[in-house]
Design an enzyme around this catalytic site. Sequence first.
Site, PDB file in Angstrom:
ATOM      1  N   ASP A 211      41.870  28.475 -11.890  1.00 13.88           N
ATOM      2  CA  ASP A 211      41.655  28.774 -10.479  1.00 13.88           C
ATOM      3  C   ASP A 211      41.983  30.235 -10.156  1.00 13.88           C
ATOM      4  O   ASP A 211      41.254  30.900  -9.404  1.00 13.88           O
ATOM      5  CB  ASP A 211      42.527  27.843  -9.626  1.00 13.88           C
ATOM      6  CG  ASP A 211      41.844  27.461  -8.312  1.00 13.88           C
ATOM      7  OD1 ASP A 211      40.614  27.621  -8.232  1.00 13.88           O
ATOM      8  OD2 ASP A 211      42.537  27.005  -7.391  1.00 13.88           O
ATOM      9  N   ASP A 255      40.997  20.624  -5.199  1.00 10.23           N
ATOM     10  CA  ASP A 255      42.354  20.878  -4.717  1.00 10.23           C
ATOM     11  C   ASP A 255      43.005  19.627  -4.145  1.00 10.23           C
ATOM     12  O   ASP A 255      44.197  19.638  -3.812  1.00 10.23           O
ATOM     13  CB  ASP A 255      42.338  21.982  -3.648  1.00 10.23           C
ATOM     14  CG  ASP A 255      41.791  23.288  -4.203  1.00 10.23           C
ATOM     15  OD1 ASP A 255      42.022  23.567  -5.393  1.00 10.23           O
ATOM     16  OD2 ASP A 255      41.116  24.022  -3.451  1.00 10.23           O
TER      17      ASP A 255
END
Length: 419
Positions: A211, A255
Site C-alpha cells: 500500500d 482497507d
Amino acid sequence: MDHVDWGIISSYGGLLSLASISVLAGAFGSLPVAPGQPTSKPRNLLEPDDEEEENISEVLSSADAWIFPIVGSVALFGTYLLVQYFGKEWLNRLLGWYLSFVGAGCVWRCLVCLARLVTGRDRWRRFDRTRVFVLKGPLELFSMSLRTPTLVLLPVSLIPSLLYVSSETNRKSIILTNILALALAHNALSILRLDSFQTGCVLLSGLFLYDVYWVFGTKVMVEVATSLDVPIKILWPKSLSFTTDKGSTMLGLGDIVIPGIFVALALRYDYSRSKKTESFTKPYFFVTLTSYTLGLVTTMTVMHTFGRAQPALLYLSPACILAFLVTAFFRGEFRDAWAWSDNPEQRQGDHPVAVNTDGPEDVAPSVMQTKVLDGSIQIEKADTSQQVKRGQDEKDSLKTAHESGRSKSKKSSRGRKDA
C-alpha cells in the site's frame, strides 16, 4: 468554529461507522456454526438433515500471505494499464455487470443471515424447507436447502443490482454502491479465514509495503481508485445534506477486508479460548477492533491535515499487529496464541490423547464404514482399538495353537525314540 467544514467531518464519521460496523458483523459471521446434537442413528443421505447451516470458508495459509502482495500488485498495475490505454468506460461497464451479479448473491446471503438472526434458530427451523440434491448412484454430489424466507428474499436481493446496472448516469448512486460494496465485504470477512496469527502478521506486513509503495511511490493506486466507478469502495458525500455537489470521500474494500479478517481471527481465538474457560470473553477481539477504529481515525486525520490521499494500511496494519502482540504479552499468552491454528483440516487431523496411570498414549481413531442398503447410504462408526484388540487376540490364539502343536510333536518323537 466557523472555519470547520462539518460536511467533511460528517463524511469521515460516516465512513468510520460503515467500516467499523462491517468489520464487527463480518467477524461474528466468521464464527463456526455450533454443531447439532449428536445422534447414534446411522445417517441416511437421502433424508434431509436437521442442521442446514454449514461452515463455508476459504483458509489463507502463510504461503498465500507471502504471495498476496505480488498478485495484488499485478492485478492493480494491469487495471491501470487497461484504464490508460483502453479507457475507463468499457471497464466500468464490464466490472459493473460482473460485480452486480456477484453482489446480488452477497446481498441475498446477508438478508438470509439477518432474517435467521431476527427470527431465532428454533423459529427458523419451523419454516418449510425445499431441498435440492444431485445423486450419482448412492453418492451425493450436490445439495442445497432453502427455507421459505430464503426463497422470498431472493427477488428482494436482486433489486439493488438491477437498479445499479440500469442507471445511465455518469456517477452511480452512492447508496446502491455502498449496499453492494458492504455486502461484498461482509461475505469476504465471513468466508476468508486466516489460519493463524503468524499468517495474519505476514499478510498485514506484506500489504503494508504494498500500500505504501503504490500510493506514495506511484500514482497508480489513486488513478485506479478514482477512475473506476464500481462497488469496490464505500463512499460518503462531503455534505450534511448527503448531496454530492462537493464530492465524496472514499475507503477501499481492501482497507476493510484485510484488517477485518485479522480482527475476525482474534474473535475466533477468543471463541477457542472459551471452550476451556467456559466463558466467552473477547479481550483480543475488542482490543484489535478498537485499534482498527483508531487506525482509521489516524488515517483520516492525516489525510485531512495534509490534503493528500493516504495508504490506510500504513496505519491499520501496525495498529492491528501491535494490538495483538501487546494483549498477548500482557496476558501471558503469547506462546499459546502464536502457536494456535484455526485451520479446520489441521484440527481434524489431530488425534485426541488419553491419559492413564501408565502415562499418555494415543487413542486410535475411529473408522467410518459405509454400507449401501436399499438405495440409501448407512454410515457406521467402528472403533479401531476394538479391531486391534480382536486382531491381537487372534494372533495370541494362533501362537498358543502353534506352541501346542510343537509340544505334541516333541512328545510323539520322544515316544518313538523310547520304542
